[in-house]
Design an enzyme around this catalytic site. Structure first.
Site, mmCIF file in Angstrom:
data_model
loop_
_atom_site.group_PDB
_atom_site.id
_atom_site.type_symbol
_atom_site.label_atom_id
_atom_site.label_comp_id
_atom_site.label_asym_id
_atom_site.label_seq_id
_atom_site.Cartn_x
_atom_site.Cartn_y
_atom_site.Cartn_z
ATOM 1 N N SER A 8 0.830 -1.201 0.000
ATOM 2 C CA SER A 8 0.000 0.000 0.000
ATOM 3 C C SER A 8 0.868 1.257 0.000
ATOM 4 O O SER A 8 1.641 1.501 0.920
ATOM 5 C CB SER A 8 -0.932 0.021 1.218
ATOM 6 O OG SER A 8 -1.541 1.292 1.288
ATOM 7 N N HIS A 33 -0.418 -1.268 -4.417
ATOM 8 C CA HIS A 33 -1.822 -1.048 -4.045
ATOM 9 C C HIS A 33 -2.024 0.465 -3.898
ATOM 10 O O HIS A 33 -1.403 1.113 -3.060
ATOM 11 C CB HIS A 33 -2.103 -1.768 -2.726
ATOM 12 C CG HIS A 33 -3.512 -1.674 -2.249
ATOM 13 N ND1 HIS A 33 -4.521 -2.496 -2.709
ATOM 14 C CD2 HIS A 33 -4.088 -0.856 -1.331
ATOM 15 C CE1 HIS A 33 -5.655 -2.200 -2.094
ATOM 16 N NE2 HIS A 33 -5.424 -1.193 -1.258
ATOM 17 N N ASP A 35 -4.404 3.423 -2.990
ATOM 18 C CA ASP A 35 -5.630 3.742 -2.246
ATOM 19 C C ASP A 35 -6.149 5.105 -2.669
ATOM 20 O O ASP A 35 -5.488 6.128 -2.457
ATOM 21 C CB ASP A 35 -5.337 3.748 -0.740
ATOM 22 C CG ASP A 35 -5.176 2.343 -0.189
ATOM 23 O OD1 ASP A 35 -6.068 1.521 -0.416
ATOM 24 O OD2 ASP A 35 -4.147 2.075 0.456
ATOM 25 N N MET A 37 -9.046 7.867 -2.172
ATOM 26 C CA MET A 37 -10.077 8.281 -1.201
ATOM 27 C C MET A 37 -10.586 9.673 -1.552
ATOM 28 O O MET A 37 -9.803 10.543 -1.945
ATOM 29 C CB MET A 37 -9.473 8.316 0.202
ATOM 30 C CG MET A 37 -8.808 7.016 0.614
ATOM 31 S SD MET A 37 -8.221 7.117 2.305
ATOM 32 C CE MET A 37 -7.314 5.559 2.438
ATOM 33 N N HIS A 66 -7.572 0.634 -5.537
ATOM 34 C CA HIS A 66 -8.677 0.443 -4.590
ATOM 35 C C HIS A 66 -9.438 1.759 -4.477
ATOM 36 O O HIS A 66 -8.963 2.718 -3.872
ATOM 37 C CB HIS A 66 -8.049 0.014 -3.239
ATOM 38 C CG HIS A 66 -9.017 -0.101 -2.110
ATOM 39 N ND1 HIS A 66 -8.602 -0.225 -0.797
ATOM 40 C CD2 HIS A 66 -10.369 -0.139 -2.067
ATOM 41 C CE1 HIS A 66 -9.652 -0.321 -0.001
ATOM 42 N NE2 HIS A 66 -10.737 -0.261 -0.753
ATOM 43 N N MET A 68 -11.917 3.986 -2.956
ATOM 44 C CA MET A 68 -12.781 4.274 -1.792
ATOM 45 C C MET A 68 -13.456 5.607 -2.059
ATOM 46 O O MET A 68 -13.168 6.622 -1.415
ATOM 47 C CB MET A 68 -11.918 4.328 -0.513
ATOM 48 C CG MET A 68 -11.502 2.955 -0.035
ATOM 49 S SD MET A 68 -10.140 3.031 1.151
ATOM 50 C CE MET A 68 -8.761 3.105 0.014
ATOM 51 N N MET A 137 -11.943 -5.959 3.398
ATOM 52 C CA MET A 137 -11.327 -4.964 4.288
ATOM 53 C C MET A 137 -11.255 -5.547 5.696
ATOM 54 O O MET A 137 -12.269 -5.946 6.268
ATOM 55 C CB MET A 137 -12.172 -3.679 4.317
ATOM 56 C CG MET A 137 -12.120 -2.852 3.049
ATOM 57 S SD MET A 137 -10.469 -2.490 2.446
ATOM 58 C CE MET A 137 -9.783 -1.547 3.811
ATOM 59 N N GLY A 145 -2.269 1.850 9.040
ATOM 60 C CA GLY A 145 -1.766 1.693 10.401
ATOM 61 C C GLY A 145 -2.792 1.293 11.443
ATOM 62 O O GLY A 145 -2.540 1.430 12.636
ATOM 63 N N ASP A 173 -6.964 -6.527 3.152
ATOM 64 C CA ASP A 173 -6.390 -5.177 3.243
ATOM 65 C C ASP A 173 -6.673 -4.575 4.612
ATOM 66 O O ASP A 173 -7.829 -4.324 4.961
ATOM 67 C CB ASP A 173 -7.028 -4.311 2.141
ATOM 68 C CG ASP A 173 -6.472 -2.898 2.073
ATOM 69 O OD1 ASP A 173 -5.501 -2.585 2.770
ATOM 70 O OD2 ASP A 173 -7.039 -2.106 1.286
ATOM 71 N N SER A 196 1.816 -0.100 6.326
ATOM 72 C CA SER A 196 2.659 0.396 7.424
ATOM 73 C C SER A 196 3.711 -0.621 7.839
ATOM 74 O O SER A 196 4.843 -0.250 8.150
ATOM 75 C CB SER A 196 1.801 0.822 8.615
ATOM 76 O OG SER A 196 0.881 -0.171 8.940
#
Ligand code: DX5
Ligand code: ZN
Length: 221
Positions: A8, A33, A35, A37, A66, A68, A137, A145, A173, A196
């Site tokens: 990630s 990956h 992310d 958002m 991914h 979101m 998820m 984290g 994930d 993380s």
């Protein structure tokens, strides 16, 4: 199915993304990956397709995107243009899931469904013949984290049996680290997102440890 490690990007240093993506590729990570958002579907904002497109040149390994975001449908073309190799959309988003999957697949790339921790796993069932991957998820989406939600292991097992013999990847994930990796593998996950844990300390050592745990669990099976 060959186990995949998808790192990630969220836990990389955003002032040095080119360096950190290259370090991941050099350490033998399989996928990046990404992310995405929107500050609406989740209470956090990351990057858009144009920024992702700039990063695409940093590495040649696949981008596992991914989304979101509340309205993925109108952004799918841009993320494909930005270099996505696989796009997952949340079953909880506000757009029609079939329309999103069809749009992704119309570009000839892989499509998947994501489910958040409180969504019943049966929500994925209607799409099983149309997808390449299910993403479970194992934290509430929005931030890196966080601690692995232990109920996710049973959810992975349930989805693994729902998938049956279909060629569908089962990705997990959130909160996957040296302590939780064996549990998610034993529960049936074959595609592992981690941010993380992998980006903390020496990335090559971390990847080697992940590979060793994967080899142990997958041999036992
Ligand atoms: C959370 C993101 C994850 C996150 C995972 O909403 O979807 O990809 O970055 O990070 P870790 O491995 O730190 O839980
Ligand atoms: Zn993610």
């Amino acid at each position: 199915m060959k186990p995949i490690i998808s790192i990630s990007m969220l836990s990389a240093d955003f002032a040095h993304l080119d360096r950190d993506l290259k370090a991941a590729e050099a350490a033998g990570v399989d996928w990046i990956h990404v992310d995405i958002m929107d500050g609406h579907f989740v209470p956090n904002i990351t990057i858009g397709p144009n920024q992702m497109k700039d990063l695409r040149a940093s590495v040649s390994i696949p981008f596992d995107v991914h989304l979101m975001i509340s309205h993925p449908l109108s952004y799918i073309d841009a993320f494909v243009e930005g270099g996505a190799d696989l796009i997952t959309v949340h079953v909880e988003c506000e757009d029609d899931t079939d329309a999103c999957l069809n749009k992704i697949k119309s570009h000839g790339i892989k499509a998947g469904i994501v489910i958040s921790p409180d969504t019943p796993v049966t929500a994925v069932e209607p799409y099983l013949d149309d997808i390449d991957m299910v993403l479970v998820m194992s934290v509430y989406p929005g931030f890196g984290g966080q601690k692995y939600l232990t109920k996710s292991s049973d959810r992975l097992k349930a989805l693994k049996s729902m998938i049956g013999k279909r060629q569908i990847r089962l990705e997990v994930d959130g909160g996957v680290n040296f302590n939780t990796l064996s549990d998610v593998l034993a529960a049936g996950a074959d595609t592992i997102v981690s941010g993380s844990c992998l980006y903390h300390g020496d990335i090559q050592n971390n990847i080697n440890q992940f590979r060793a745990i994967i080899a142990d669990i997958c041999e036992e099976k």
